[in-house]
Design a protein around this motif. Structure first.
Motif, PDB file in Angstrom:
ATOM      1  N   ALA A 257      -6.447  -8.272 -12.200  1.00  0.00           N
ATOM      2  CA  ALA A 257      -5.565  -8.162 -13.361  1.00  0.00           C
ATOM      3  C   ALA A 257      -4.380  -7.253 -13.069  1.00  0.00           C
ATOM      4  CB  ALA A 257      -6.345  -7.643 -14.570  1.00  0.00           C
ATOM      5  N   TYR A 258      -4.608  -6.230 -12.254  1.00  0.00           N
ATOM      6  CA  TYR A 258      -3.520  -5.314 -11.896  1.00  0.00           C
ATOM      7  C   TYR A 258      -2.497  -6.017 -11.006  1.00  0.00           C
ATOM      8  CZ  TYR A 258      -1.362  -0.801 -10.776  1.00  0.00           C
ATOM      9  OH  TYR A 258      -0.484   0.251 -10.636  1.00  0.00           O
ATOM     10  N   VAL A 259      -2.971  -6.821 -10.071  1.00  0.00           N
ATOM     11  CA  VAL A 259      -2.062  -7.611  -9.240  1.00  0.00           C
ATOM     12  C   VAL A 259      -1.285  -8.604 -10.105  1.00  0.00           C
ATOM     13  CG1 VAL A 259      -1.918  -9.287  -7.361  1.00  0.00           C
ATOM     14  CG2 VAL A 259      -3.494  -7.344  -7.184  1.00  0.00           C
ATOM     15  N   ASP A 260      -1.964  -9.218 -11.071  1.00  0.00           N
ATOM     16  CA  ASP A 260      -1.300 -10.156 -11.980  1.00  0.00           C
ATOM     17  C   ASP A 260      -0.197  -9.470 -12.784  1.00  0.00           C
ATOM     18  OD1 ASP A 260      -2.880 -12.211 -11.118  1.00  0.00           O
ATOM     19  OD2 ASP A 260      -4.295 -12.098 -12.779  1.00  0.00           O
ATOM     20  N   TRP A 261      -0.423  -8.208 -13.152  1.00  0.00           N
ATOM     21  CA  TRP A 261       0.592  -7.475 -13.905  1.00  0.00           C
ATOM     22  C   TRP A 261       1.873  -7.320 -13.071  1.00  0.00           C
ATOM     23  CZ3 TRP A 261       3.507  -5.758 -17.482  1.00  0.00           C
ATOM     24  CH2 TRP A 261       4.311  -4.626 -17.308  1.00  0.00           C
ATOM     25  N   PHE A 262       1.732  -7.024 -11.787  1.00  0.00           N
ATOM     26  CA  PHE A 262       2.892  -6.924 -10.901  1.00  0.00           C
ATOM     27  C   PHE A 262       3.663  -8.245 -10.910  1.00  0.00           C
ATOM     28  CE2 PHE A 262       5.059  -7.521  -6.908  1.00  0.00           C
ATOM     29  CZ  PHE A 262       5.619  -6.291  -6.614  1.00  0.00           C
ATOM     30  N   ASN A 263       2.944  -9.356 -10.767  1.00  0.00           N
ATOM     31  CA  ASN A 263       3.593 -10.669 -10.749  1.00  0.00           C
ATOM     32  C   ASN A 263       4.289 -10.960 -12.074  1.00  0.00           C
ATOM     33  OD1 ASN A 263       2.648 -11.115  -8.150  1.00  0.00           O
ATOM     34  ND2 ASN A 263       0.768 -12.088  -8.868  1.00  0.00           N
TER      35      ASN A 263
ATOM     36  N   ARG B 104       3.727  15.396 -15.861  1.00  0.00           N
ATOM     37  CA  ARG B 104       4.673  14.381 -15.390  1.00  0.00           C
ATOM     38  C   ARG B 104       4.767  14.401 -13.864  1.00  0.00           C
ATOM     39  NH1 ARG B 104      11.128  13.569 -16.912  1.00  0.00           N
ATOM     40  NH2 ARG B 104      11.590  12.228 -15.120  1.00  0.00           N
ATOM     41  N   GLU B 105       4.721  15.592 -13.269  1.00  0.00           N
ATOM     42  CA  GLU B 105       4.844  15.705 -11.812  1.00  0.00           C
ATOM     43  C   GLU B 105       3.603  15.206 -11.085  1.00  0.00           C
ATOM     44  OE1 GLU B 105       5.625  19.882 -11.550  1.00  0.00           O
ATOM     45  OE2 GLU B 105       7.787  19.594 -11.368  1.00  0.00           O
ATOM     46  N   LYS B 106       2.515  14.995 -11.811  1.00  0.00           N
ATOM     47  CA  LYS B 106       1.271  14.539 -11.188  1.00  0.00           C
ATOM     48  C   LYS B 106       1.240  13.020 -10.972  1.00  0.00           C
ATOM     49  CE  LYS B 106      -1.611  18.250 -13.095  1.00  0.00           C
ATOM     50  NZ  LYS B 106      -2.786  18.559 -13.971  1.00  0.00           N
ATOM     51  N   ILE B 107       2.187  12.306 -11.552  1.00  0.00           N
ATOM     52  CA  ILE B 107       2.136  10.838 -11.511  1.00  0.00           C
ATOM     53  C   ILE B 107       2.439  10.319 -10.113  1.00  0.00           C
ATOM     54  CG2 ILE B 107       3.188   8.717 -12.378  1.00  0.00           C
ATOM     55  CD1 ILE B 107       3.767  10.196 -14.994  1.00  0.00           C
ATOM     56  N   VAL B 108       1.514   9.554  -9.572  1.00  0.00           N
ATOM     57  CA  VAL B 108       1.717   8.807  -8.326  1.00  0.00           C
ATOM     58  C   VAL B 108       1.118   7.418  -8.542  1.00  0.00           C
ATOM     59  CG1 VAL B 108       1.306   8.656  -5.851  1.00  0.00           C
ATOM     60  CG2 VAL B 108       1.513  10.910  -6.933  1.00  0.00           C
ATOM     61  N   ILE B 109       1.980   6.426  -8.615  1.00  0.00           N
ATOM     62  CA  ILE B 109       1.527   5.040  -8.782  1.00  0.00           C
ATOM     63  C   ILE B 109       2.007   4.262  -7.564  1.00  0.00           C
ATOM     64  CG2 ILE B 109       1.563   2.985 -10.248  1.00  0.00           C
ATOM     65  CD1 ILE B 109       2.284   4.825 -12.599  1.00  0.00           C
ATOM     66  N   PRO B 110       1.136   4.031  -6.586  1.00  0.00           N
ATOM     67  CA  PRO B 110       1.568   3.401  -5.324  1.00  0.00           C
ATOM     68  C   PRO B 110       1.904   1.928  -5.503  1.00  0.00           C
ATOM     69  CG  PRO B 110      -0.815   3.587  -5.366  1.00  0.00           C
ATOM     70  CD  PRO B 110      -0.320   4.279  -6.609  1.00  0.00           C
ATOM     71  N   PHE B 111       2.658   1.410  -4.556  1.00  0.00           N
ATOM     72  CA  PHE B 111       2.904  -0.025  -4.465  1.00  0.00           C
ATOM     73  C   PHE B 111       1.558  -0.661  -4.125  1.00  0.00           C
ATOM     74  CE2 PHE B 111       4.958  -3.426  -1.549  1.00  0.00           C
ATOM     75  CZ  PHE B 111       4.690  -4.412  -2.490  1.00  0.00           C
ATOM     76  N   PHE B 112       0.921  -1.267  -5.120  1.00  0.00           N
ATOM     77  CA  PHE B 112      -0.486  -1.620  -5.014  1.00  0.00           C
ATOM     78  C   PHE B 112      -0.736  -2.710  -3.976  1.00  0.00           C
ATOM     79  CE2 PHE B 112      -4.511  -3.509  -6.673  1.00  0.00           C
ATOM     80  CZ  PHE B 112      -5.292  -2.374  -6.524  1.00  0.00           C
ATOM     81  N   SER B 113       0.139  -3.673  -3.880  1.00  0.00           N
ATOM     82  CA  SER B 113      -0.069  -4.753  -2.914  1.00  0.00           C
ATOM     83  C   SER B 113      -0.079  -4.227  -1.480  1.00  0.00           C
ATOM     84  CB  SER B 113       1.023  -5.816  -3.069  1.00  0.00           C
ATOM     85  OG  SER B 113       0.904  -6.471  -4.320  1.00  0.00           O
ATOM     86  N   LEU B 114       0.728  -3.205  -1.198  1.00  0.00           N
ATOM     87  CA  LEU B 114       0.724  -2.620   0.141  1.00  0.00           C
ATOM     88  C   LEU B 114      -0.558  -1.832   0.376  1.00  0.00           C
ATOM     89  CD1 LEU B 114       2.258  -2.253   2.775  1.00  0.00           C
ATOM     90  CD2 LEU B 114       3.348  -0.223   1.784  1.00  0.00           C
TER      91      LEU B 114
ATOM     92  N   GLY C 111       7.779   8.365 -10.054  1.00  0.00           N
ATOM     93  CA  GLY C 111       6.707   8.171  -9.080  1.00  0.00           C
ATOM     94  C   GLY C 111       5.962   6.877  -9.304  1.00  0.00           C
ATOM     95  N   ASN C 112       6.556   5.995 -10.093  1.00  0.00           N
ATOM     96  CA  ASN C 112       5.949   4.697 -10.415  1.00  0.00           C
ATOM     97  C   ASN C 112       6.497   3.655  -9.436  1.00  0.00           C
ATOM     98  OD1 ASN C 112       5.019   2.302 -11.460  1.00  0.00           O
ATOM     99  ND2 ASN C 112       5.839   2.614 -13.526  1.00  0.00           N
ATOM    100  N   PHE C 113       5.924   3.622  -8.233  1.00  0.00           N
ATOM    101  CA  PHE C 113       6.429   2.740  -7.191  1.00  0.00           C
ATOM    102  C   PHE C 113       6.019   1.288  -7.413  1.00  0.00           C
ATOM    103  CE2 PHE C 113       6.017   6.957  -5.175  1.00  0.00           C
ATOM    104  CZ  PHE C 113       7.320   7.146  -4.758  1.00  0.00           C
ATOM    105  N   ASN C 114       4.946   1.056  -8.148  1.00  0.00           N
ATOM    106  CA  ASN C 114       4.507  -0.325  -8.360  1.00  0.00           C
ATOM    107  C   ASN C 114       5.476  -1.073  -9.272  1.00  0.00           C
ATOM    108  OD1 ASN C 114       2.296  -2.129  -7.563  1.00  0.00           O
ATOM    109  ND2 ASN C 114       1.884  -2.278  -9.766  1.00  0.00           N
ATOM    110  N   SER C 115       5.866  -0.455 -10.390  1.00  0.00           N
ATOM    111  CA  SER C 115       6.859  -1.089 -11.263  1.00  0.00           C
ATOM    112  C   SER C 115       8.198  -1.203 -10.561  1.00  0.00           C
ATOM    113  CB  SER C 115       7.011  -0.295 -12.565  1.00  0.00           C
ATOM    114  OG  SER C 115       5.876  -0.423 -13.385  1.00  0.00           O
ATOM    115  N   LEU C 116       8.558  -0.178  -9.785  1.00  0.00           N
ATOM    116  CA  LEU C 116       9.807  -0.210  -9.031  1.00  0.00           C
ATOM    117  C   LEU C 116       9.863  -1.436  -8.128  1.00  0.00           C
ATOM    118  CD1 LEU C 116      12.373   0.895  -7.606  1.00  0.00           C
ATOM    119  CD2 LEU C 116      10.850   2.335  -6.229  1.00  0.00           C
TER     120      LEU C 116
ATOM    121  N   GLU D  49      -8.232   8.257  -2.578  1.00  0.00           N
ATOM    122  CA  GLU D  49      -6.902   8.756  -2.921  1.00  0.00           C
ATOM    123  C   GLU D  49      -6.345   7.994  -4.127  1.00  0.00           C
ATOM    124  OE1 GLU D  49      -3.367  10.481  -0.179  1.00  0.00           O
ATOM    125  OE2 GLU D  49      -3.875   8.370   0.165  1.00  0.00           O
ATOM    126  N   PHE D  50      -6.516   6.680  -4.129  1.00  0.00           N
ATOM    127  CA  PHE D  50      -6.072   5.877  -5.272  1.00  0.00           C
ATOM    128  C   PHE D  50      -6.872   6.239  -6.520  1.00  0.00           C
ATOM    129  CE2 PHE D  50      -6.599   2.077  -7.944  1.00  0.00           C
ATOM    130  CZ  PHE D  50      -5.277   1.860  -8.299  1.00  0.00           C
TER     131      PHE D  50
END
Length: 458
Positions: free
Chosen positions: A215-221, A324-334, A258-263, A369-370
């Motif tokens: 579902a998380y991958v689908d959200w990216f798409n 706010r500084e704690k947010i790390v959202i990685p590019f999930f597909s990578l 730090g929201n790299f997935n939405s980026l 880590e994730f």
């Protein structure tokens, strides 16, 4: 007990380290060590080493096994709560915790606290799944409305939110909530396949689907297609340019958060062919900021620039003075790709048949880590109207995107002309207005097949 080693970084910017499987071993009781760290051994020897008996304790200082059992159960229920949706597993847990708590008040309180925490997590998951179903029903209802009232398609993202920072905040809400329901076992179920040398045929049977991960991958798409839809939908070039610049600003705010997935989803949407071919539109766009963002997410050298930025965000999170500084959202597909190649690049067992513990420790390191990143609470105020639009607004599929793109800026070569002609003939479309009516009825198949999230709308 086996010691967990501290490994130096095994994955640089060049990717997988092929020397991961090579170790110098010393053997003790069927288990092999390197620098006093367990690196391999047979499953039978590991079980014999861990399971206490009348004459043997894994830790000679430990005279009571109950605290260790309770610690193990606590870590199990906290890390893998979804295992206990299985009635048999839950029944066994209740039986074991009853024995632990029957003779000691201290254990009784600890067991009660553990059980309450598990029930809270399972209840939250149930509510999350129920809301997913509600979202799916909402999307279906909106499709029905579009079929009877095509004029309802006129709403767009800028009428819902025209502030890039606010939209980036709401995207972060969705990212953190959707990722929070991914269990570490889903990585195993999605990528760890049965070793041909394993004789236990039933061990991997009855796998649960990695539903939350998928579902998380689908959200990216979905986000990528939503961005492309919003850019291709306006008839006027000036409006398309305005929407494009808006999403560039949103992407920049996502990077700062730090929201790299939405980026990356936004960049992917803007790089889709139906969008990138709109030369007249891009001619009206100030692209300097977009060029910088593309450079940050450049896939060359195994995403070197992105990995550098991710390390910076991780360090900021470790030393954070605010939520706010704690947010790390990685590019999930990578991240998925890294886990996949780590799993595929090194065997589960060494040539001597022993379990390759170094491989699984590295897998655990990446997944852990994730798991730490996804626990961060979103510090931004929630806007349910914006989130509802992001999750339920109809999006174009690929054919619809091309159709809208050609209607906005005509085809430039024979290949594009043939495709445009084919799409118009199939749909019987004669005007741009008709194109807009039809394209919003062509809902992305992937989006339609998966409910789109979440208790954010409740």
């Amino acid at each position: 007990m086996p010691q967990t080693p501290h490994f130096p970084p095994m994955f640089g910017t060049s990717g997988y380290n092929n020397n991961l499987c090579q170790t110098k071993e010393q053997s003790y009781g069927g288990l092999h060590y390197h620098d006093n760290n367990l690196v391999s051994g047979s499953l039978e020897a590991l079980i014999q080493h861990l399971v206490p008996s009348v004459d043997y304790y894994p830790d000679i200082r430990l005279r009571k096994i109950a605290p260790k059992v309770l610690q193990l159960l606590t870590e199990w229920t906290e890390t893998f709560p979804y295992d206990f949706r299985d009635e048999r597993t839950m029944r066994r847990l209740k039986d074991l915790t009853h024995r632990l708590s029957s003779g000691d008040e201290l254990y009784r309180k600890a067991v009660q606290q553990m059980t309450q925490g598990l029930i809270r997590k399972l209840t939250a998951l149930g509510q999350y799944e129920e809301t997913l179903m509600k979202i799916s029903i909402t999307v279906t209802d909106r499709l029905a409305v579009l079929k009877t009232k095509p004029q309802a398609i006129q709403k767009d993202i800028l009428t819902i939110c025209n502030d890039p920072f606010t939209l980036a905040q709401q995207l972060t809400h969705i990212e953190l909530e959707r990722s929070s329901f991914i269990g570490p076992e889903e990585f195993i179920q999605a990528f760890i396949q049965k070793d041909p040398r394993d004789n236990d045929k039933s061990r991997f049977s009855g796998h649960k689907k990695a539903r939350n991960l998928e579902a998380y991958v689908d959200w990216f798409n979905r986000l990528s297609y939503l961005v492309a839809t919003e850019i291709c939908m306006p008839v006027k070039k000036k409006q398309r340019a305005r929407v494009t610049e808006f999403f560039i600003d949103v992407a920049r705010e996502c990077f700062n958060i730090g929201n790299f997935n939405s980026l990356m989803a936004i960049i992917s949407g803007m790089n889709m062919s139906p969008v990138s071919r709109l030369k007249k539109t891009w001619g009206k766009v100030k692209t300097a900021k977009f060029d910088i963002l593309e450079h940050q997410m450049d896939p060359s050298n195994n995403f070197y620039n992105y990995r550098t930025a991710l390390r910076g965000a991780t360090q900021r999170s470790i030393t954070a003075h605010s939520s706010r500084e704690k947010i790390v959202i990685p590019f999930f597909s990578l991240l998925i790709k890294d886990v996949y190649f780590l799993n595929e690049g090194c065997a589960n067992r060494l040539p001597n048949g022993h379990i390759n513990f170094e491989k699984f420790w590295e897998l655990a390191k990446q997944v852990s880590e994730f798991m730490a990143w996804k626990k961060v609470e979103c510090p931004f105020e929630k806007d349910r109207k914006i989130i509802a639009y992001l999750l339920t607004a109809p999006v174009f599929n690929e054919d619809a995107l091309y159709l809208a793109s050609y209607e906005s800026e005509g085809p430039e070569n024979n290949t594009e002309k043939e495709r445009w002609k084919s799409l118009r003939c199939v749909r019987g479309i004669r005007t741009v207005h008709q194109a807009c009516q039809i394209t919003l009825l062509l809902i992305q198949d992937l989006y339609r097949s998966q409910p789109q999230t979440s208790c954010l709308l409740t």
